[in-house]
Design an enzyme around this catalytic site. Structure first.
Site, mmCIF file in Angstrom:
data_model
loop_
_atom_site.group_PDB
_atom_site.id
_atom_site.type_symbol
_atom_site.label_atom_id
_atom_site.label_comp_id
_atom_site.label_asym_id
_atom_site.label_seq_id
_atom_site.Cartn_x
_atom_site.Cartn_y
_atom_site.Cartn_z
ATOM 1 N N SER A 32 -0.528 9.473 7.023
ATOM 2 C CA SER A 32 -0.368 10.854 6.594
ATOM 3 C C SER A 32 -1.449 11.691 7.239
ATOM 4 O O SER A 32 -2.517 11.176 7.613
ATOM 5 C CB SER A 32 -0.491 10.956 5.065
ATOM 6 O OG SER A 32 -0.652 12.309 4.644
ATOM 7 N N TYR B 12 -4.467 9.671 -2.998
ATOM 8 C CA TYR B 12 -3.490 9.584 -1.914
ATOM 9 C C TYR B 12 -4.188 9.522 -0.554
ATOM 10 O O TYR B 12 -3.831 8.701 0.307
ATOM 11 C CB TYR B 12 -2.546 10.782 -1.981
ATOM 12 C CG TYR B 12 -1.447 10.758 -0.947
ATOM 13 C CD1 TYR B 12 -0.357 9.903 -1.085
ATOM 14 C CD2 TYR B 12 -1.490 11.593 0.168
ATOM 15 C CE1 TYR B 12 0.657 9.876 -0.143
ATOM 16 C CE2 TYR B 12 -0.484 11.578 1.115
ATOM 17 C CZ TYR B 12 0.585 10.713 0.957
ATOM 18 O OH TYR B 12 1.582 10.687 1.902
#
Length: 254
Positions: A138, A151
């Site tokens: 990501s 995250y």
């Protein structure tokens, strides 16, 4: 170009969103696709869609956070050429608002889940003379994103694992790369907006879309196309790389 004929591919989290797009595209390109998914019904729907289009796919109910389940699924699959480590969950919060349970839940799926699949897949790839791995990282692995503490931790780990595997298995003919998407319009995004901003979904969607300099979110199909390239023979000289698919977020958002 970009044929996956005679290849066997595992796509984790292939029952929806990015994973579904990857599974369907790989099947169209000739691969036999195995979907590892906690939601068995969703996985079966994707398998049916692929079969209706003339492709071949199989569903395996497995929680990537449970190593025994993962190993059993991979042993059932047997021969393997491609692994796409896509399964993952999100979490919103900074370090103070992230509980131990939150942190451990994200770690178990995003970090341990990726490790478990690598642990199970690499012996099969070695036995077959090599293969390719794509891990889903990501932009949060590269830049600070507000309220994404757990995250970001997990995706930074995925990026680091990508580099480690690429280095360790060069001699075995295994390539390992990662993709770092920015926001991608998936059912998760719609569900998040409905829960967090009831009645303001359209307004907040546009706000999230504009946070990418290109002015929109990515699509699952765009992520799938990059994954296809990285898993194809045309990318045979590519390993140990991360590919931001971010509408300019990392380099232009300043």
């Amino acid at each position: 170009m970009f044929s996956l004929a005679n290849k066997t591919a595992v796509v984790t989290g292939g029952g929806s969103g990015i994973g579904k797009a990857i599974a369907e595209l790989f099947a169209r390109q000739g691969a036999v696709v195995h979907i590892l998914e906690r939601d068995a019904a969703a996985a079966q729907e994707v398998v049916a869609t692929i079969a209706a289009a003339g492709g071949t796919a199989h569903a395996h109910a497995a929680d990537v956070g449970q190593q025994a389940e993962v190993v059993a699924a991979f042993q059932q699959i047997g021969q393997l050429d491609i692994l796409v480590n896509n399964a993952g969950i999100a979490h919103v919060g900074n370090v103070e608002s992230t509980t131990e349970a939150d942190f451990e839940r994200v770690y178990r799926v995003n970090v341990a889940g990726a490790y478990n699949c690598l642990f199970a897949a690499i012996p099969l790839l070695k036995a077959g003379g090599g293969g390719t791995i794509v891990n889903m990282a990501s932009i949060a692995a590269h830049v600070g994103i507000t309220n994404r503490f757990a995250y970001s931790m997990s995706k930074g780990a995925v990026h680091a694992m990508t580099l480690s595997v690429a280095r360790d298995y060069l001699a075995d003919g295994i390539r390992c790369n990662s993709i770092s998407p920015a926001r991608v319009h998936t059912p998760f995004v719609d569900g998040f907006l409905a829960r967090a901003y009831p009645g303001q979904e359209a307004e907040m969607f546009e706000q999230l879309a504009r946070s990418q300099p290109i002015g929109r979110m990515g699509t699952p199909a765009e992520v799938a196309a990059l994954a296809l390239y990285l898993c194809s023979a045309e990318a045979g000289f590519v390993t140990g790389c991360d590919y931001p698919l971010d509408g300019g977020f990392i380099t232009l958002n300043n």
